[in-house]
Design an enzyme around this catalytic site. Sequence first.
Site, PDB file in Angstrom:
ATOM      1  N   GLU A 159       0.874  -1.115  -0.005  1.00 21.02           N
ATOM      2  CA  GLU A 159      -0.002  -0.009  -0.120  1.00 21.02           C
ATOM      3  C   GLU A 159       0.814   1.196   0.007  1.00 21.02           C
ATOM      4  O   GLU A 159       2.002   1.294   0.533  1.00 21.02           O
ATOM      5  CB  GLU A 159      -0.847   0.039   1.294  1.00 21.02           C
ATOM      6  CG  GLU A 159      -1.917  -1.078   0.992  1.00 21.02           C
ATOM      7  CD  GLU A 159      -2.997  -1.081   2.053  1.00 21.02           C
ATOM      8  OE1 GLU A 159      -4.122  -1.401   1.797  1.00 21.02           O
ATOM      9  OE2 GLU A 159      -2.718  -0.805   3.183  1.00 21.02           O
ATOM     10  N   CYS A 215      -1.515   6.110   9.698  1.00 21.95           N
ATOM     11  CA  CYS A 215      -0.184   5.464  10.201  1.00 21.95           C
ATOM     12  C   CYS A 215      -0.531   4.047  10.882  1.00 21.95           C
ATOM     13  O   CYS A 215      -1.396   4.129  11.513  1.00 21.95           O
ATOM     14  CB  CYS A 215       0.619   6.440  11.232  1.00 21.95           C
ATOM     15  SG  CYS A 215       1.229   7.868  10.618  1.00 21.95           S
TER      16      CYS A 215
END
Length: 350
Positions: free
Chosen positions: A96, A337
């Site tokens: 990703e 994150c």
Amino acid sequence: MERSHTRPDIRTLTAEELNAVVAELGQPAFRAKQIAEWVFDKNVGSFDDMTNVPKALREQLSEQFCFATPTEVAKQVSKDGSRKYLLQFPDGVAVETVGMPSHNRLAVCISTQAGCAMGCAFCATGLAGLTRSLTAQEMVDQVIHVSHDLGERVTSVVFMGQGEPFANFDETVRALRMLNSEHGLNIGARHLTVSTCGIIPRIRAFADLPEQFTLAISLHSAIQSTRNQLMPGVKKYTLLRLYEALQLYTEKTGRRPTYEFAMIDGVNDTNPEMNALCDFCEGTLCHVNLIQLNDIPDSPFKPSPMKKVEELQRRLQQRGVETTIRNSRGSDIDAACGQLKQRKLNMRRS
Ligand code: SAH
Ligand code: SF4
């Protein structure tokens, strides 16, 4: 797009090798220069894009070489404008990547490995283990993909996607240099940031690089027992050793490292934890980024309330430590994150 594992990626050739290939095909030297411009400066992903190169030559090249660029298997767009991509490499491995446009800037968050072996307890990537490390070209390809998709120049890159960059040090440094090169994407060294969980020998090696790349350290606790629980993969690199390594880093480079601190309810937001962090940072050259932990599925860890985050910022500032509270971008598309996961791809590429 046609792919082949038998033909080499034309982008892995040096300028000399490309000259030799073109000469072998009986073409004048200026053609090699044109091709090099398309491949290395303009970062095209196919021979058809080389519009000033004769079609016959393009066909000859495509018989010998390929572009092993990743395929976009999925894309999600957040309401804040950031985009998450699932990019698959020719061997089927996918990672990703996140693009974060704002005003005239475009920041890209890239993965350095598919998965991660460090096993941090609060991180979705860590929970799934490591599949493999990425090559420098695969890291750069993520940046090029986002740039092409948004039609914008990339102004900064953070190595904060999946993986531990310092567990894949040589390729990470190669990627940094390719992104920094004036013949590549020409992104300033200070706008290239590597985040590590704290692999000390590599922090020392990073300090010795001549370029001014930026360093971020995932700290998450300044109390050893808590940090061991949260980040078991770096247990042997104790906080004391980390402190000394960072001391050395700042003396050598004069640059300010960033500490990442994701605040977890009841774990690292207590009074002793806050005090320990203030003690760790006080009087050193550093910047602390505080964020609320991002939720990951089935995790026992929950984000601290915002008032705790603000309290820690206040306390750090009182001790003279530069501190920013960061908002995670793209959390509605699980692009924030620690939310980047390994995905098993059952679908076959068309
Ligand atoms: N492996 C490197 C870089 C990738 S992780 C590292 O650990 O530094 C990028 C950042 O996201 C790190 O600071 C990491 O600690 C943080 N992170 C991981 N999981 C998180 C979560 N659930 N919420 C907030 N930050 C997280
Ligand atoms: Fe790996 Fe970084 Fe996640 Fe830890 S926080 S598991 S080092 S990606």
